[in-house]
Design an enzyme around this catalytic site. Structure first.
Site, PDB file in Angstrom:
ATOM      1  CE  LYS A  56      65.523  -0.211 -33.586  1.00 14.98           C
ATOM      2  NZ  LYS A  56      64.032  -0.275 -33.787  1.00 14.98           N
ATOM      3  CG  HIS A 117      63.988   8.756 -34.399  1.00 14.49           C
ATOM      4  ND1 HIS A 117      64.225   8.380 -33.110  1.00 14.49           N
ATOM      5  CD2 HIS A 117      63.295   7.734 -34.964  1.00 14.49           C
ATOM      6  CE1 HIS A 117      63.677   7.185 -32.888  1.00 14.49           C
ATOM      7  NE2 HIS A 117      63.101   6.786 -33.993  1.00 14.49           N
ATOM      8  CB  SER A 147      69.650  -1.697 -32.177  1.00 13.70           C
ATOM      9  OG  SER A 147      68.258  -1.737 -32.100  1.00 13.70           O
TER      10      SER A 147
END
Ligand code: PPS
Length: 304
Positions: A56, A117, A147
């Protein structure tokens, strides 16, 4: 696979809210940890471009910018597929719904643009060996937390976040997929001067997208005329990307991502954390933050 076929597959509740387990102290879905040997041994190529970010932090935004640059602002070319099929997400897999990022990447001709990620210490070592270029995007912790809380509510492929109060503590403890935000941003920061890494900030991109896109252009050794640059800025703005079905994740069935709970393209604004943190939560967060970030020269803006 058609959307209708995907919908049928998703009725099975077993594909939702995945089991998790840890690899090297980092929480992952069990599917990822079961696949870890393959992920770790992924073969990068020297002309790969990797877009890395904590969850995010502006990954999709950066992916769209890069794709527009690579296609000289050709909108039709950038509409060829969903973000996750254009730029494989190397560690992610959820068969049969979402193709394995590894399989997609392995079959993709060069030059490839990939997404991850993973924290820096978990990056497959071939990326370092091949000296592939990496763009890392970082976003302030409080907006990342807000988020990812909403994303975890709407995306049933993430663990259930629990209540807001619970999630604040889970995030601080780093007991979330891909591990601690604090270690992630610091780890990549420390690596940036030893490798070909462009370290960007979400808040800077929001403040002056033209300046930040120019940094990306320079890093990619590309040049585009002014009109194409303006087209890229426009097409990758929050309001335009929110309407772009190839970037806003509305192509996935609602049993997986339920945009009526919270849209993927949710707010797109630094400082949104103020709408969620109580004064007491903010004070406790700041005190904990100071400890976890002590000794690092890395600083973030929590509003612009
Ligand atoms: S993911 O699922 O981890 O890959 O998500 P990621 O793409 O990293 O982050 C999603 C958040 O980025 C916002 N976003 C944008 N902000 C500004 N401009 C543009 N163009 C843009 N595109 C995506 C998105 O809305 C998510 O943030 P929040 O705060 O939830 O709105």
């Amino acid at each position: 696979m058609s959307l209708e076929e995907m919908k049928d597959l998703c009725v099975d509740e077993k594909c939702l809210r995945p089991e998790t387990s840890e690899v090297g102290g980092i929480l992952m879905t069990k599917l990822m940890s079961d696949n870890w040997d393959k992920i770790w041994n992924f073969q990068a190529r020297p002309d790969d471009l990797l877009i890395a970010a904590y969850v995010k932090s502006g990954t999709t935004w950066t992916q769209e910018i890069v794709d527009m640059i690579q296609n000289d602002g050709d909108l039709q070319k950038c509409q060829r597929a969903n973000t996750f099929n254009r730029q494989p997400f190397i560690e992610w897999t959820r068969p049969p719904l979402i193709k394995s990022g590894l399989d997609l990447a392995n079959k993709m001709p060069s030059p490839r643009t990939l997404k991850t990620h993973l924290p820096v210490q978990m990056l497959p070592p071939s990326f370092w060996k091949e000296n592939s270029k990496i763009i890392y995007v970082a976003r302030n912790a409080k907006d990342c937390l807000v988020s990812s809380y909403h994303f975890s509510r709407m995306n049933k492929l993430m663990p259930d976040p629990g209540s807001w109060e619970e999630y604040v503590e889970t995030f601080k403890a780093g007991k979330v997929l891909w591990g601690s935000w604090y270690n992630h941003v610091k780890g990549w920061w420390d690596a940036k001067d030893q490798h070909r890494i462009l370290y960007l900030f979400y808040e800077d991109m929001k403040e002056d997208p033209k300046r930040e896109i120019q940094k990306i252009l320079k890093f990619l050794e590309k040049d585009v005329p002014e009109d194409i640059l303006n087209k890229i800025i426009h097409h990758t703005s929050f309001d335009v990307m929110r309407q772009n079905p190839m970037a806003n994740y509305t192509g996935l069935p609602s049993s997986i991502m339920d945009h009526s709970i919270s849209p993927f393209m949710r707010r797109g604004m630094p400082g949104d954390w103020k709408n969620y943190f109580t004064v007491a939560q903010n004070e406790a967060f700041e005190a904990d933050y100071a400890q976890k970030m002590a000794g690092s020269r890395l600083t973030f803006r929590t509003e612009i």
